[in-house]
Design a protein around this motif. Structure first.
Motif, PDB file in Angstrom:
ATOM      1  N   ILE A 122      -5.006   9.182   1.803  1.00 48.57           N
ATOM      2  CA  ILE A 122      -3.682   8.937   2.378  1.00 48.57           C
ATOM      3  C   ILE A 122      -3.789   8.559   3.852  1.00 48.57           C
ATOM      4  CG2 ILE A 122      -1.543  10.089   3.089  1.00 48.57           C
ATOM      5  CD1 ILE A 122      -1.748  11.605   0.367  1.00 48.57           C
ATOM      6  N   VAL A 123      -4.556   9.334   4.613  1.00 47.10           N
ATOM      7  CA  VAL A 123      -4.646   9.030   6.045  1.00 47.10           C
ATOM      8  C   VAL A 123      -5.353   7.699   6.281  1.00 47.10           C
ATOM      9  CG1 VAL A 123      -4.538  11.442   6.768  1.00 47.10           C
ATOM     10  CG2 VAL A 123      -6.763  10.381   6.383  1.00 47.10           C
ATOM     11  N   ALA A 124      -6.280   7.332   5.404  1.00 44.74           N
ATOM     12  CA  ALA A 124      -6.926   6.020   5.534  1.00 44.74           C
ATOM     13  C   ALA A 124      -5.896   4.912   5.383  1.00 44.74           C
ATOM     14  CB  ALA A 124      -8.028   5.863   4.491  1.00 44.74           C
ATOM     15  N   ARG A 125      -4.950   5.107   4.471  1.00 44.00           N
ATOM     16  CA  ARG A 125      -3.912   4.098   4.264  1.00 44.00           C
ATOM     17  C   ARG A 125      -2.926   4.080   5.443  1.00 44.00           C
ATOM     18  NH1 ARG A 125      -5.219   0.326   1.546  1.00 44.00           N
ATOM     19  NH2 ARG A 125      -3.452  -0.029   0.163  1.00 44.00           N
ATOM     20  N   VAL A 126      -2.686   5.253   6.030  1.00 45.39           N
ATOM     21  CA  VAL A 126      -1.831   5.313   7.216  1.00 45.39           C
ATOM     22  C   VAL A 126      -2.465   4.523   8.354  1.00 45.39           C
ATOM     23  CG1 VAL A 126      -0.921   6.835   9.015  1.00 45.39           C
ATOM     24  CG2 VAL A 126      -0.715   7.503   6.609  1.00 45.39           C
ATOM     25  N   VAL A 127      -3.778   4.702   8.544  1.00 41.16           N
ATOM     26  CA  VAL A 127      -4.497   3.976   9.591  1.00 41.16           C
ATOM     27  C   VAL A 127      -4.450   2.476   9.329  1.00 41.16           C
ATOM     28  CG1 VAL A 127      -6.762   3.605  10.650  1.00 41.16           C
ATOM     29  CG2 VAL A 127      -5.996   5.915  10.141  1.00 41.16           C
ATOM     30  N   GLN A 128      -4.422   2.083   8.057  1.00 42.95           N
ATOM     31  CA  GLN A 128      -4.360   0.661   7.703  1.00 42.95           C
ATOM     32  C   GLN A 128      -2.983   0.068   7.951  1.00 42.95           C
ATOM     33  OE1 GLN A 128      -5.779   0.873   3.656  1.00 42.95           O
ATOM     34  NE2 GLN A 128      -7.843   0.268   4.242  1.00 42.95           N
ATOM     35  N   GLY A 129      -2.001   0.907   8.294  1.00 39.91           N
ATOM     36  CA  GLY A 129      -0.691   0.389   8.662  1.00 39.91           C
ATOM     37  C   GLY A 129       0.360   0.453   7.585  1.00 39.91           C
ATOM     38  N   LEU A 130       0.057   1.043   6.418  1.00 39.61           N
ATOM     39  CA  LEU A 130       1.060   1.159   5.372  1.00 39.61           C
ATOM     40  C   LEU A 130       2.073   2.237   5.748  1.00 39.61           C
ATOM     41  CD1 LEU A 130      -1.308  -0.299   3.842  1.00 39.61           C
ATOM     42  CD2 LEU A 130      -0.447   0.812   1.779  1.00 39.61           C
ATOM     43  N   ASP A 131       3.338   2.021   5.361  1.00 44.09           N
ATOM     44  CA  ASP A 131       4.332   3.049   5.658  1.00 44.09           C
ATOM     45  C   ASP A 131       4.385   4.057   4.511  1.00 44.09           C
ATOM     46  OD1 ASP A 131       6.010   2.053   3.594  1.00 44.09           O
ATOM     47  OD2 ASP A 131       7.090   0.766   4.988  1.00 44.09           O
ATOM     48  N   THR A 132       5.156   5.119   4.723  1.00 40.18           N
ATOM     49  CA  THR A 132       5.188   6.235   3.788  1.00 40.18           C
ATOM     50  C   THR A 132       5.610   5.801   2.393  1.00 40.18           C
ATOM     51  OG1 THR A 132       5.767   7.697   5.622  1.00 40.18           O
ATOM     52  CG2 THR A 132       6.107   8.562   3.421  1.00 40.18           C
ATOM     53  N   ALA A 133       6.633   4.957   2.310  1.00 41.76           N
ATOM     54  CA  ALA A 133       7.136   4.523   1.002  1.00 41.76           C
ATOM     55  C   ALA A 133       6.079   3.723   0.241  1.00 41.76           C
ATOM     56  CB  ALA A 133       8.404   3.695   1.187  1.00 41.76           C
ATOM     57  N   GLU A 134       5.355   2.850   0.958  1.00 42.32           N
ATOM     58  CA  GLU A 134       4.314   2.042   0.306  1.00 42.32           C
ATOM     59  C   GLU A 134       3.193   2.918  -0.233  1.00 42.32           C
ATOM     60  OE1 GLU A 134       4.081  -2.224   2.543  1.00 42.32           O
ATOM     61  OE2 GLU A 134       3.651  -0.488   3.795  1.00 42.32           O
ATOM     62  N   ILE A 135       2.766   3.901   0.554  1.00 44.14           N
ATOM     63  CA  ILE A 135       1.672   4.770   0.125  1.00 44.14           C
ATOM     64  C   ILE A 135       2.113   5.634  -1.049  1.00 44.14           C
ATOM     65  CG2 ILE A 135       0.044   6.572   0.828  1.00 44.14           C
ATOM     66  CD1 ILE A 135       0.430   5.571   3.729  1.00 44.14           C
ATOM     67  N   ALA A 136       3.347   6.143  -0.992  1.00 43.21           N
ATOM     68  CA  ALA A 136       3.863   6.979  -2.088  1.00 43.21           C
ATOM     69  C   ALA A 136       3.928   6.188  -3.383  1.00 43.21           C
ATOM     70  CB  ALA A 136       5.245   7.523  -1.720  1.00 43.21           C
ATOM     71  N   ALA A 137       4.396   4.942  -3.303  1.00 44.50           N
ATOM     72  CA  ALA A 137       4.474   4.096  -4.505  1.00 44.50           C
ATOM     73  C   ALA A 137       3.087   3.792  -5.043  1.00 44.50           C
ATOM     74  CB  ALA A 137       5.214   2.800  -4.162  1.00 44.50           C
ATOM     75  N   GLU A 138       2.148   3.514  -4.140  1.00 43.25           N
ATOM     76  CA  GLU A 138       0.784   3.206  -4.539  1.00 43.25           C
ATOM     77  C   GLU A 138       0.130   4.385  -5.252  1.00 43.25           C
ATOM     78  OE1 GLU A 138      -2.743   3.128  -1.630  1.00 43.25           O
ATOM     79  OE2 GLU A 138      -2.193   1.017  -1.809  1.00 43.25           O
ATOM     80  N   ARG A 139       0.372   5.598  -4.756  1.00 38.45           N
ATOM     81  CA  ARG A 139      -0.261   6.795  -5.310  1.00 38.45           C
ATOM     82  C   ARG A 139       0.597   7.477  -6.378  1.00 38.45           C
ATOM     83  NH1 ARG A 139      -4.688   8.265  -2.976  1.00 38.45           N
ATOM     84  NH2 ARG A 139      -4.534  10.387  -3.793  1.00 38.45           N
ATOM     85  N   VAL A 184       3.385   9.250  -6.145  1.00 34.70           N
ATOM     86  CA  VAL A 184       3.832  10.596  -5.775  1.00 34.70           C
ATOM     87  C   VAL A 184       5.139  10.454  -5.010  1.00 34.70           C
ATOM     88  CG1 VAL A 184       1.493  11.529  -5.644  1.00 34.70           C
ATOM     89  CG2 VAL A 184       2.575  10.609  -3.580  1.00 34.70           C
ATOM     90  N   SER A 185       5.860  11.560  -4.860  1.00 35.11           N
ATOM     91  CA  SER A 185       7.113  11.516  -4.116  1.00 35.11           C
ATOM     92  C   SER A 185       6.824  11.413  -2.617  1.00 35.11           C
ATOM     93  CB  SER A 185       7.945  12.767  -4.391  1.00 35.11           C
ATOM     94  OG  SER A 185       7.347  13.895  -3.765  1.00 35.11           O
ATOM     95  N   ILE A 186       7.815  10.898  -1.894  1.00 38.15           N
ATOM     96  CA  ILE A 186       7.667  10.790  -0.443  1.00 38.15           C
ATOM     97  C   ILE A 186       7.521  12.169   0.178  1.00 38.15           C
ATOM     98  CG2 ILE A 186       8.875  10.145   1.683  1.00 38.15           C
ATOM     99  CD1 ILE A 186       9.931   7.699   0.261  1.00 38.15           C
ATOM    100  N   ASN A 187       8.221  13.170  -0.363  1.00 36.89           N
ATOM    101  CA  ASN A 187       8.110  14.531   0.170  1.00 36.89           C
ATOM    102  C   ASN A 187       6.695  15.081   0.021  1.00 36.89           C
ATOM    103  OD1 ASN A 187      10.742  14.724   1.054  1.00 36.89           O
ATOM    104  ND2 ASN A 187      11.496  15.661  -0.828  1.00 36.89           N
ATOM    105  N   THR A 188       6.086  14.842  -1.146  1.00 36.83           N
ATOM    106  CA  THR A 188       4.704  15.276  -1.373  1.00 36.83           C
ATOM    107  C   THR A 188       3.772  14.601  -0.371  1.00 36.83           C
ATOM    108  OG1 THR A 188       5.065  15.670  -3.730  1.00 36.83           O
ATOM    109  CG2 THR A 188       2.796  15.283  -3.029  1.00 36.83           C
ATOM    110  N   LEU A 189       3.988  13.323  -0.169  1.00 36.37           N
ATOM    111  CA  LEU A 189       3.146  12.567   0.764  1.00 36.37           C
ATOM    112  C   LEU A 189       3.292  13.107   2.186  1.00 36.37           C
ATOM    113  CD1 LEU A 189       1.266  10.039   0.644  1.00 36.37           C
ATOM    114  CD2 LEU A 189       3.185   8.776   1.597  1.00 36.37           C
ATOM    115  N   ARG A 190       4.517  13.412   2.585  1.00 28.79           N
ATOM    116  CA  ARG A 190       4.750  13.935   3.941  1.00 28.79           C
ATOM    117  C   ARG A 190       4.059  15.284   4.142  1.00 28.79           C
ATOM    118  NH1 ARG A 190      11.126  12.188   4.200  1.00 28.79           N
ATOM    119  NH2 ARG A 190      10.777  10.076   5.017  1.00 28.79           N
ATOM    120  N   VAL A 191       4.056  16.104   3.112  1.00 26.01           N
ATOM    121  CA  VAL A 191       3.370  17.399   3.194  1.00 26.01           C
ATOM    122  C   VAL A 191       1.876  17.186   3.404  1.00 26.01           C
ATOM    123  CG1 VAL A 191       2.695  19.444   1.867  1.00 26.01           C
ATOM    124  CG2 VAL A 191       5.074  18.696   1.884  1.00 26.01           C
TER     125      VAL A 191
END
Length: 207
Positions: A153-170, A172-179
């Motif tokens: 997840i943090v690797a994807r954050v460093v790559q510039g993806l936003d929370t919604a994009e990473i959650a959809a890719e994985r 999982v819910s946005i809340n789970t991702l934020r945790v």
């Protein structure tokens, strides 16, 4: 009087070998991202080769009469204001700068670095969104004891993806991702996502 057979300890001083500017430049030019040293007025003091690639063609950033500027004109004032604030307060900052040649902006990290010149110098690093090394997840996991999910997840954050994009890719819910992102920030010892990006961008600096 020294007794026979006794060993006398003699303190000696060794002058440190000076660090050649040629060596320093060689190291800076191997970095996978741009590095520009500016003063508090955004005047360019030094730049590595990767930074010059952006500056010379005006790709997101440019050299405007010796001062660091944004390609999109009105963003220059914000960039320079943040540089001045970093020099004045000693606090780091981050920004995204848009580019006319790419839909992906540049990630700009602004770090006060007075020790470099003895004055109010600021180190500006320039990275392309989505260009983080695939080794970031592996190295971040080793350094900070991330779980496999946190590391990805943090690797994807460093790559510039936003929370919604990473959650959809994985899936999982946005809340789970934020945790999970919050857990990663605790392990790194930072309080803001920009600080997390700054730290993790540094774990794989060389080609």
């Amino acid at each position: 009087m020294r007794q026979a057979g006794m060993i006398e300890a003699v303190e000696t001083k060794t002058d440190p070998t000076p660090f050649s500017s040629d060596v320093a430049n060689a190291v800076l030019n191997r970095l996978t991202f741009g590095v520009v040293v500016v003063d508090e007025a955004a005047r360019i003091l030094s730049a590595n080769e990767q930074a010059r690639l952006y500056l010379d063609v005006g790709d997101g950033v440019l050299d405007e009469a010796g001062r660091l500027a944004a390609e999109i004109g009105f963003e220059s004032e914000t960039l320079r204001r943040r540089i001045a604030a970093a020099a004045e307060t000693g606090r780091s900052d981050a920004a995204l700068l848009r580019r006319s040649r790419s839909a992906k902006p540049l990630v700009i990290l602004i770090e006060p670095a007075p020790a470099l010149t003895g004055e109010r110098a600021v180190l500006v690093t320039i990275r392309e969104v989505g260009r983080a090394s695939p080794r970031v997840a592996e190295r971040a996991r080793q350094l900070f004891h991330f779980s496999p999910a946190e590391a990805e997840i943090v690797a994807r954050v460093v790559q510039g993806l936003d929370t919604a994009e990473i959650a959809a890719e994985r899936q999982v819910s946005i809340n789970t991702l934020r945790v999970q992102v919050a857990s990663a920030m605790v392990k790194v010892g930072v309080h803001r996502q920009a600080e997390l990006v700054s730290v993790l961008s540094s774990v794989d600096m060389l080609d």
